[in-house]
Design an enzyme around this catalytic site. Structure first.
Site, mmCIF file in Angstrom:
data_model
loop_
_atom_site.group_PDB
_atom_site.id
_atom_site.type_symbol
_atom_site.label_atom_id
_atom_site.label_comp_id
_atom_site.label_asym_id
_atom_site.label_seq_id
_atom_site.Cartn_x
_atom_site.Cartn_y
_atom_site.Cartn_z
ATOM 1 N N GLY A 185 0.711 -1.273 -0.047
ATOM 2 C CA GLY A 185 -0.201 0.057 -0.174
ATOM 3 C C GLY A 185 0.843 1.099 0.057
ATOM 4 O O GLY A 185 1.978 1.230 -0.482
ATOM 5 N N ASN A 186 0.496 2.310 0.636
ATOM 6 C CA ASN A 186 1.306 3.446 0.730
ATOM 7 C C ASN A 186 2.042 3.896 1.904
ATOM 8 O O ASN A 186 1.820 3.073 2.852
ATOM 9 C CB ASN A 186 0.110 4.711 0.500
ATOM 10 C CG ASN A 186 -0.785 4.963 1.542
ATOM 11 O OD1 ASN A 186 -0.109 5.118 2.754
ATOM 12 N ND2 ASN A 186 -1.809 5.040 1.263
ATOM 13 N N THR A 187 2.778 4.603 1.739
ATOM 14 C CA THR A 187 3.799 5.045 2.842
ATOM 15 C C THR A 187 3.390 5.291 3.983
ATOM 16 O O THR A 187 3.571 4.990 5.031
ATOM 17 C CB THR A 187 4.756 6.438 2.258
ATOM 18 O OG1 THR A 187 5.207 5.858 1.108
ATOM 19 C CG2 THR A 187 5.726 6.527 3.222
ATOM 20 N N ALA A 188 2.138 5.996 4.007
ATOM 21 C CA ALA A 188 1.594 6.821 5.261
ATOM 22 C C ALA A 188 1.080 5.526 6.121
ATOM 23 O O ALA A 188 1.303 5.395 7.279
ATOM 24 C CB ALA A 188 0.448 7.624 5.051
ATOM 25 N N VAL A 189 0.278 4.517 5.607
ATOM 26 C CA VAL A 189 -0.270 3.613 6.123
ATOM 27 C C VAL A 189 0.821 2.438 6.579
ATOM 28 O O VAL A 189 0.904 1.746 7.564
ATOM 29 C CB VAL A 189 -1.258 2.881 5.538
ATOM 30 C CG1 VAL A 189 -1.773 1.665 6.132
ATOM 31 C CG2 VAL A 189 -2.378 3.778 5.030
ATOM 32 N N GLY A 190 1.973 2.608 5.759
ATOM 33 C CA GLY A 190 3.060 1.682 6.034
ATOM 34 C C GLY A 190 3.762 1.894 7.212
ATOM 35 O O GLY A 190 3.901 1.152 8.086
ATOM 36 N N GLU A 207 5.621 -3.179 1.039
ATOM 37 C CA GLU A 207 5.800 -3.052 -0.090
ATOM 38 C C GLU A 207 4.858 -1.519 -0.535
ATOM 39 O O GLU A 207 3.571 -1.744 -0.666
ATOM 40 C CB GLU A 207 5.055 -4.284 -1.204
ATOM 41 C CG GLU A 207 5.600 -5.577 -0.769
ATOM 42 C CD GLU A 207 6.763 -5.997 -1.753
ATOM 43 O OE1 GLU A 207 6.742 -5.224 -2.875
ATOM 44 O OE2 GLU A 207 7.832 -6.560 -1.221
#
Lengths: 484, 468
Positions: A185-190, A207
């Site tokens: 997914g995306n960086t923020a949720v990562g 990822e």
């Protein structure tokens, strides 16, 4: 949710998922599921992304079938103990690394390739002997529903579960303790996932994404380059984590690139792109509006048409893009290709290095030295030279990011390794205690010298070496007995 | 806070110049480490003696020689480790070049504990340098003598534009962790491990955590008690028990316990004499805090061997406790001292259940003449590493990865595993502009016929034959 995780943990503890035969049965069941229920699966993917079933097959299902076949063929080898080099002191012992399952694994999928991004990690996690919870993205609703319906029909229901839901359910899930979490997914949720994992010391594979640069050298086959870039950029309507996000090239190339890509778009999608069954749509209104806003103030060389009702955005190219504009500040994830001009490859390299490390990097050039130079002087998750996307398809290559584009990797053997603990094992006997005299106190200088000799030299299993070593060991034992 | 920022910025700038990329540069740094060890061996031994009352033997074997061996291994193998790793291709990519490029991450932070302050600094450092990174080292403030040498002397042997030592306690470390690193390598306890991981999450920094736990040691009835006692005692009391992989507690039957206790006494007497406090071969507890903690544990169960302590000397006798309950403090935390509790179990199954009820340990030990028993313990448990019929010998083999699992940690190192840990494995596929006819298969407009041919092309082939 806690109960569900507990249930899986209990099932894992029973040891049922350990035998290879069990794992292979589960993988074979998955394969049957994909083959028998192909129509339903393709229909779900097609509905989520306005994708033709043919595309759904070639974008997603092919990869999974390949991955399952790989695991079925290679599991015995992957799961086997790997012998390790020994030193003199451990010469007569068994030393090896034994892969083991971790326990209960959580896989969080993304909406852009909703089937493959759940299934490919799932195949790896099952092959490695774990119990698994998958959490498909709620944005790709139809695929989430079909996975929830089909997986329990084909897989052992005590060891594998599907949890569906939005932010609230995912947050609740992340409070539970897992033995590994793989998130796409995306960086923020990562960051949120890793923070939640930290509370339980759970290792993670993230990822993520970023802006994957595509450098086009003046000395390259421009026809081929443009064809390949067009394919990779507009596939899935640009909603691909490794799509070429933006192009870097000398200003003089811009117009020709635009022209060739325009022609290629026509070849691929016909005169009336909206009517092509091969051109997808944006996943939802929020992303559609986001992409629309990226076009503001930009020089549209071609494309730019949008239709809110069908969430259609035409294949678009922007030229003379200002590096500070919005379209260059975030991962585009849509069918908009900015071209930023640079004077030369040096400037391109600096441009790339001024930014976060991307998930993928692309270079088009006839000059192999130049390609190597760009690789040498930049960093990224992966690279494809003279093409785009393709490194993803070679499953002997690890697939993952670095820096802001992620951590860890998977695909093929790397999936198996990611979901395993590689446990070092040394098995000695209880005999040979006299050699151990070397290490026990009271200590002496001569004991020390011998200890270092035995500990620190390493040998392979070569026959001649074994013989030599055996002799040395005998000599040593004698010395120890007599003199120490 | 500001001083960290400047240091880190300078290191990053140095990294960006590409200085650390060449094998020559890295080898030069590694040779510097070698010279450091050789030139200051005496000083290092004295410092270790000062910090932990380490004997020359222990210093050599567990700190200096091991570090030297890792440096030598890295120097011998550097170029081969750095090479691009070729991988097998499918039919569609047959004429392409597919390989994994090993790259440095950039700026690496290594946080070191006090129990093997030299080893746990240098071994990770070797890996980080060999992989081409710039390094910030944060030695433990608790092992002061070594900290001084690392801060004042070690930098002279390395290129100081690419390497820095920062000092301080928990507060300074917390401030340091607010900055962005490209990799963090932490050795220490789980509590701080969680803090490190949470801090790393803010920057999406990958990490290796080498933590600890209670390492179980199962002793089967079918074994020679004296041999077992020798081995267990040596590994337990080495460094006064302050070893993350030391056998933490023993599980055995009542009958075996009755044989083990006198055998352990024999071993202790043989190793350390009748008055262990006078033996030059026994270490001391690192500081008051840990001394008091361990002293408290002496009240658990019943003292069968040892039990003496001397606050002025930070001395705790090699101790064995029996009649210990699972609920007592000595079974609730990692002991990290020269105290060995024995717990009785009825049989192997009970022992395995006991082990599996608890967190996965860093190491697991089983002693038996019967290999099926050893293999059973191995198959039915999980741990970072395992050794049958000995203590942490598996750590001396740099061909075995060293690391934890679950609460005992994540990631691994030693030897080539260190190099891999500190490297980004970058997947590279270099295609030729030719062969476009094959690519046509993948372009829209899509058709079933093209799909079928594409499927064939994408199957993996390890031979280099082509259809073309």
């Amino acid at each position: 949710m806690e109960r569900q995780v507990q249930r899986l943990r209990q099932a894992f503890r029973s040891g049922r998922s350990r035998p290879l035969r069990f794992r292979m049965q589960q993988l074979e069941a998955l394969k049957r599921m994909v083959q028998e229920r192909e129509k339903d699966i393709l229909a779900a993917i097609a509905a989520d992304l306005s994708k033709s079933e043919l595309n759904a097959y070639s974008h997603e299902v092919i990869t999974i079938l390949g991955e399952i076949d790989f695991m079925l063929a290679n599991l015995p080898e992957l799961a086997s103990a790997k012998p390790a080099k020994k030193n003199l002191l451990t010469m007569l012992d068994e030393a090896y690394v034994q892969p083991e399952p971790l326990g209960v694994v959580l896989i969080i999928g993304a909406w852009n390739y909703p089937f493959v991004l759940i299934m490919q990690p799932l195949v790896g996690a099952i092959a490695a002997g774990n119990a698994v919870i998958v959490k498909p993205s709620e944005l790709s609703e139809n695929t989430a529903k079909i996975l929830a319906k089909l997986l329990p029909q084909y897989l052992d229901q005590d060891l594998y579960a599907v949890v569906n839901g939005g932010v609230a359910e995912t947050t609740e899930l992340l409070k539970q303790r897992f033995d590994h979490i793989l998130y796409t997914g995306n960086t923020a949720v990562g960051k949120i996932v890793m923070e939640a994992a930290a509370k339980h010391l759970t290792p993670v594979t993230l990822e993520l994404g970023g802006k994957s640069p595509c450098y086009i050298d003046r000395d390259c086959d421009l026809d081929i380059a443009c064809r390949r870039i067009t394919w990779g950029k507009y596939m899935n309507c640009g909603q691909t984590c490794i799509a070429p996000d933006y192009v870097l090239c000398e200003a003089s190339l811009q117009d020709r690139i635009v022209q060739k890509m325009k022609e290629t778009v026509k070849d691929f999608y016909g005169e009336n792109i909206k009517d092509s069954p091969d051109y997808e749509r944006i996943i939802n209104l929020r992303h559609f509006k986001r992409l629309q806003s990226l076009l503001e103030g930009q020089k549209i060389a071609f494309g730019g048409e949008t239709d809110e009702v069908t969430r259609y955005i035409a294949p678009t190219i922007l030229t003379d893009v200002d590096p500070n504009s919005k379209v260059m500040q975030e991962e585009i994830f849509g069918p908009i290709l900015p071209i930023v001009s640079v004077k030369n490859v040096d400037e391109a390299i600096n441009f790339i290095n001024d930014r976060e490390k991307p998930l993928a990097l692309y270079i088009f050039s006839h000059n192999n030295k130049l390609i190597k130079r760009v690789i040498d002087e930049t960093s990224s998750g992966g690279v494809t030279g003279n093409d785009v996307i393709m490194h993803f398809t070679v499953n002997s290559l690890p697939f993952g990011g670095v820096g802001a584009s992620g951590m860890g990797a998977y695909h093929g053997k790397y999936s198996f390794d990611t979901f395993s603990h590689q446990r070092p094992c040394l098995l000695k006997g209880l005999k040979g205690e006299s050699i151990n005299k070397l290490r026990y106190p009271p200590n002496s200088q001569s004991k020390l010298s011998w200890a270092k000799f035995f500990l620190l030299k390493q040998f392979n299993k070569g026959g001649l070496v074994m013989l030599m070593v055996a002799c040395l060991a005998v000599v040593a034992a004698v010395i120890v007995k007599e003199y120490l | 806070m500001d001083s960290f920022e400047d240091t880190l910025r300078q290191l990053r700038e140095a990294f960006n110049t590409g200085r650390t990329r060449t094998a020559e540069f890295r080898a030069e740094q590694l040779r510097g480490l070698s010279r450091f060890l050789r030139d200051h061996k005496q000083q290092l031994q004295e410092a270790l003696a000062q910090d932990l009352h380490k004997s020359t033997f222990e210093s050599e074997v567990s700190e200096i020689a091991i570090s030297q061996a890792e440096v030598d291994l890295a120097l011998r193998n550097l170029r081969s480790w750095m090479k691009d790793e070729k991988v097998s291709k499918n039919l569609a990519t047959q004429l392409d070049s597919a390989f994994i490029r090993k790259e440095p991450f950039g700026l690496v932070l290594i946080i070191v504990p006090w129990n093997y302050p030299l080893n746990l600094t240098l071994v990770p450092l070797v890996g980080a340098i060999a992989a081409g990174n710039c390094v910030v080292l944060k030695p433990s403030e608790t092992s002061k003598a070594i900290e001084k040498i690392l801060a004042e002397i070690l930098p002279r042997y390395l290129d100081q534009s690419c390497f820095a030592v920062v000092l301080g306690g928990p507060q300074e470390t917390g401030q340091l962790l607010e900055h962005r690193f490209d990799y963090i390598f932490f050795t220490g306890n789980a509590y701080v491990g969680k803090i490190v991981m949470a801090a790393a999450a803010k920057h999406l920094t990958p990490i290796t955590l080498e933590l600890g736990g209670k390492n179980p040691c199962y002793v089967d009835d079918n074994c020679d008690p004296q041999t077992v006692a020798n081995r267990v005692a040596w590994f337990r009391y080495f460094n006064a028990g302050q070893t993350c992989v030391a056998p933490d507690y023993i599980l055995c039957s009542q009958e075996m316990q009755e044989q083990l206790v006198p055998a352990l006494q024999n071993a202790v007497t043989r190793f350390y004499g009748d008055n262990p406090q006078t033996s030059p071969n026994l270490g001391r507890i690192i500081n008051q805090k840990h001394f008091k903690r361990l002293q408290g544990l002496l009240g658990c169960g019943r003292v069968a061997i040892g039990g003496q302590s001397d606050e002025n000397d930070l001395y705790i006798a090699p101790t064995v406790l029996v009649d210990v309950q699972e609920t007592e403090p000595v079974m609730q935390e990692e002991i990290f001292g020269p105290i060995l509790p024995l717990l009785t179990v009825k049989n192997l199954d009970e022992a395995i259940d006991f082990i599996n009820r608890r967190e996965k340990p860093l190491a697991l030990y089983a002693f038996s003449k019967r290999s099926q028993v050893i293999k059973q313990v191995l198959a039915r448990t999980s741990s970072g590493g395992f050794c049958g019929n000995d203590g942490f010998m598996h750590m001396t083999l740099s061909s075995l990865p060293f690391g934890g699992v679950g609460a005992s940690g994540m990631g691994r190192y030693h030897g080539k595993f260190s190099f891999d840990t500190f490297s980004n494995q970058r997947a590279c596929l270099l295609r030729s502009p030719g062969m476009e006819k094959i690519n046509d298969l993948r372009y829209p407009p899509y058709s079933r016929r093209n799909l079928r041919m594409l499927l064939v092309a994408m199957q993996e082939r390890s031979c280099s034959c082509t259809l073309l």
